[in-house]
Design a protein around this motif. Sequence first.
Motif, short mmCIF file in Angstrom:
data_model
loop_
_atom_site.label_atom_id
_atom_site.label_comp_id
_atom_site.label_asym_id
_atom_site.label_seq_id
_atom_site.Cartn_x
_atom_site.Cartn_y
_atom_site.Cartn_z
N LEU A 120 -7.59 -23.49 25.29
CA LEU A 120 -8.68 -23.57 26.26
C LEU A 120 -9.30 -24.95 26.28
O LEU A 120 -9.70 -25.45 27.35
CB LEU A 120 -9.74 -22.52 25.93
CG LEU A 120 -9.31 -21.05 26.03
CD1 LEU A 120 -10.47 -20.14 25.66
CD2 LEU A 120 -8.80 -20.72 27.42
N LEU A 134 -14.90 -15.63 28.31
CA LEU A 134 -14.03 -15.10 29.36
C LEU A 134 -14.69 -15.16 30.73
O LEU A 134 -14.03 -15.43 31.74
CB LEU A 134 -13.63 -13.66 29.03
CG LEU A 134 -12.74 -13.48 27.80
CD1 LEU A 134 -12.35 -12.02 27.64
CD2 LEU A 134 -11.50 -14.35 27.89
N MET A 168 -14.29 -18.81 31.82
CA MET A 168 -12.93 -19.23 32.12
C MET A 168 -12.40 -18.57 33.40
O MET A 168 -11.68 -19.21 34.18
CB MET A 168 -12.01 -18.90 30.94
CG MET A 168 -12.22 -19.76 29.71
SD MET A 168 -12.08 -21.54 30.04
CE MET A 168 -10.39 -21.66 30.60
N CYS A 169 -12.75 -17.31 33.62
CA CYS A 169 -12.31 -16.66 34.87
C CYS A 169 -12.95 -17.33 36.09
O CYS A 169 -12.28 -17.57 37.10
CB CYS A 169 -12.67 -15.17 34.83
SG CYS A 169 -11.70 -14.19 33.66
N THR A 228 -11.30 -20.74 36.69
CA THR A 228 -9.97 -20.64 37.30
C THR A 228 -10.06 -20.35 38.79
O THR A 228 -9.35 -20.96 39.61
CB THR A 228 -9.15 -19.54 36.60
OG1 THR A 228 -9.08 -19.81 35.19
CG2 THR A 228 -7.75 -19.45 37.17
N CYS A 265 -3.98 -20.01 30.40
CA CYS A 265 -4.83 -20.09 29.20
C CYS A 265 -5.86 -18.96 29.18
O CYS A 265 -6.15 -18.40 28.11
CB CYS A 265 -5.53 -21.44 29.15
SG CYS A 265 -4.42 -22.85 28.86
N THR A 266 -6.40 -18.62 30.35
CA THR A 266 -7.38 -17.53 30.41
C THR A 266 -6.73 -16.20 30.05
O THR A 266 -7.31 -15.38 29.32
CB THR A 266 -8.01 -17.46 31.82
OG1 THR A 266 -8.61 -18.71 32.14
CG2 THR A 266 -9.05 -16.36 31.89
#
Length: 511
Positions: free
Chosen positions: A46, A107, A110-111, A114, A207-208
Motif C-alpha cells: 500500500l 480500507l 484505499m477504496c 482507487t 493492492c486494495t
Amino acid sequence: MPEPEVHEVPSNEPIVVSWDGPDDPHNPQNFSNSRKWVITAVCCALTVNATFASSAPSIAGVRLIERFNISEEVSELVTVLFLMGYVLGPVFWGSGSEMFGRRYVLLLAMCSYTILFVGQGVATNIQTVLILRFFSGAFAVAPLITSGGILADIWNAQGRGYATSLFGGCVFLGPSLGPLIGGFVAADPRLGWEWIYWVMMIFAGACTLFAIVCLPETYGPILLTRKAIRLRNEDPIGNGNLLSDHEKLDSSFHGILERTLYRPWKMMAKEPILILITVYMSVVYGILYALFEAFPVIFVETRGFTVTQQGLLFIGIGIGSVLTTFMNLYFAKQVNKIIPKWKGFPPAELRLYSAMIGSVMLVISSFWLGWTGNYASIPWYVPGISTIFVGMAISAIFTSLITYIVDTYLLLAASALASNTMIRSLVGSVFPLFTVQMYHNLGINWASTLIALICLLLSPIPFLFFKYGARIRQHSKFAPCLDLKIAKQIQEQEEEQVRLGSIKFFLWTFV
C-alpha cells in the motif's frame, strides 16, 4: 426457622477487560511470524502504491500540456496538489485509526482512493484532474500514517526493526518507480494521456484487494473493546460491568476532537524531538520531489535525454532505497542482540545509526550531482551514479527517523506520524514550484550547492538526538520511555552486583 438464601449481587464497579494471559492468540503481538509478515507485506504494498501515484504523472506533464493547452507551471500542480492532499488526510487517518481501528479506516481510504482514478481518467478539463488529484492524495496518505501503528501493533522490538526497515524503504521505492513507469507510458504514442491514471488505478485496485483479504484488525484497544461487547452480549447480567480501556475514553464531541484533531498538533507543539525530526524530514522530502523537476534540467536540457531515458535515471533512487534496506537490516540485527537485556524495549536512539550515515551522505551526493551534472562534457553516468547515493541517503534518513518515532511513541505513533506527515507533505509540495526556476537562475552547480548547504546545516540533528535524545524524552508527556525505567533497573542490579562482589571480596580476604 430456615436460614434465608443469600444471593450474590453483582458489583457495579467496572472491570477492565484484558488479554487472556501473555499467550492470548487474539493479541496481535502473538500472531504467527508468517501472519505478521503477510500484514507487513500489505503495509509495504500500500505504501509503494500511494507514493508511486504521487510521482508517476509528473513525467507525463507534456501530455497534459498538449491535451488541455496549459502552462508548464499548471501541469506541475498535478504533483503539488496530490502532496497537498497528504496534508489534509492525516487529520482523519492517524487518530481515526486509533478510534475506529486500523483496518476499517485503511480500507475506507484505499477504496475511495482507487475509485477517484476513474474521474481523473475520464476528465474533460484540467480543473477536474487537479481537484481529484487533491482528494486522491488525501486518501492515499492513509497507509503512510497507519502502517507505522500497525507494525507497532504486531511486532515486538526485535521484529519491529526489520519490519520498519522494509516499510521505510518502500516509502521511497514508490516515488522512484513512478517516473520510471510513467516515462514509458508517456513516450508511447499509442496510449492517450489518461493511460497513466488507468495504470495507477489497476495498481491501486490490486493492492486494495490484497489488503481486504489479508489485513485483519491489529489495534489492541479496539480488539479488547470487541471482546468486552461480546462478553456483555453473552451474559448481560454477569458481565454487564465489563469495559475496555478504549470505552472509558471521552466519547463526547470535544473528546473526539481532542483525540483526532488536537492531539497530533499538541504532540508537535510540545515534543522537541518531533519538531526537529519533522523539520529535517520535511527538507529531505522536499529534495526528493525537487529531483523530479531537476532531472529534466540536468539530463534533458543539458544532455538531450528523452522522456523514457530520464525516467530510467530514477532507477538510481530505487537502487539506493534497496541498499538502505540492507543497511537497516544490519543495524536492526545488532540492536536485536541487546533486546533481552532491555526486556524488549531498547533505547530508541539505537535506531539512529542509518540517519547519521545518511545525513553525511546526502551532503556529499548533492554536491556530486550538481557539479558533475552542470557540465555536458562529463559523461552522463557520473551524475547518474550520484543518484544512487542521493536515494540511499534520503531513504536512510527517513527509515531511521520513522523507526525512531515509532519506538519513541509506540501506541501514539500514528498521531505523531500524522502531524509529521502533514508538515513534510506541505513542504514537499512547495519544492517543485520553484525548483526549475532555481536551477535555471542559479545554474545546476550552485542550485545543488544551496541544497547541500541546507542539508549540511541540518545534518547534526540525528547526532544530537543520539547523544541527548534519552534526556529529552524523559520530560515527554506522550512518550512512555520504558527503556529509561528499565535502564534504572539495570543500574540498580549492577550496583547490587558490585556491592555483593565487594562483600564477597572482603569475606574472602579477611575471613
